[in-house]
Design a protein around this motif. Structure first.
Motif, PDB file in Angstrom:
ATOM      1  N   LEU A  51      39.665  20.346 -45.444  1.00 39.79           N
ATOM      2  CA  LEU A  51      38.927  19.211 -44.888  1.00 39.79           C
ATOM      3  C   LEU A  51      37.829  18.852 -45.872  1.00 39.79           C
ATOM      4  CD1 LEU A  51      38.239  17.246 -42.573  1.00 39.79           C
ATOM      5  CD2 LEU A  51      36.819  19.051 -41.612  1.00 39.79           C
ATOM      6  N   ILE A  56      41.605  14.940 -44.347  1.00 38.89           N
ATOM      7  CA  ILE A  56      42.301  16.223 -44.451  1.00 38.89           C
ATOM      8  C   ILE A  56      43.313  16.109 -45.584  1.00 38.89           C
ATOM      9  CG2 ILE A  56      43.891  17.803 -43.291  1.00 38.89           C
ATOM     10  CD1 ILE A  56      42.579  16.918 -40.645  1.00 38.89           C
ATOM     11  N   ARG A 133      40.743  12.424 -40.682  1.00 41.91           N
ATOM     12  CA  ARG A 133      40.507  13.461 -39.674  1.00 41.91           C
ATOM     13  C   ARG A 133      40.783  12.882 -38.281  1.00 41.91           C
ATOM     14  NH1 ARG A 133      34.759  16.553 -39.259  1.00 41.91           N
ATOM     15  NH2 ARG A 133      35.480  18.266 -37.981  1.00 41.91           N
TER      16      ARG A 133
END
Length: 140
Positions: A51, A56, A133
């Motif tokens: 992350l 990600i 994310r």
């Protein structure tokens, strides 16, 4: 006309050949050769998830092993595929292709190999997928 198909002196079956549609080369698939063994496994040493900021990054690696158990060399075309993103927020980048050619539109990865008798060739390909994310992406 009718043709008999033999492989290594063993009768495999019969087929039909239309001589009106053939050129100077006749290509016939005889199916899978049991003496060519191909395995595909996940490269867990390269596979990871990170992350960074709001995105990600997942790294995925695969290893393909090809073994020729014949007593003569074989020429093979090996194909696999990396994902192709259809959405701008998901980005796929090839990392290592072990000398393969990549078709960026389809994601097809191709190798042309000459494997000697009783020889083995190992191929690796790796890619990374970056996405926002909170977004779910399935990689297999």
């Amino acid at each position: 006309g009718e043709a008999n198909i033999f492989l290594d002196g063993t009768f495999l079956g019969k087929t039909q050949i239309n001589p009106a549609t053939t050129q100077d080369t006749l290509r016939i698939s005889l199916g899978r050769d049991p003496n060519i063994v191909v395995s595909r496994t996940r490269d867990v040493a390269f596979t990871q998830q990170r992350l960074i900021g709001g995105r990600i990054t997942e790294n995925v690696g695969w290893e393909i092993s090809v073994r020729n158990n014949n007593n003569f060399p074989v020429l093979l075309n090996i194909q696999d595929q990396i994902p192709v993103s259809m959405q701008g927020e998901i980005e796929v980048r090839p990392r290592e292709l072990s000398g393969a050619t990549l078709d960026a539109e389809t994601g097809f990865v191709s190798w042309k190999l000459s494997i000697p008798p009783a020889g083995t060739q190992n191929l690796k390909f790796q890619y990374s997928v970056q996405y926002p994310r909170g977004r779910s992406v399935t990689l297999e």
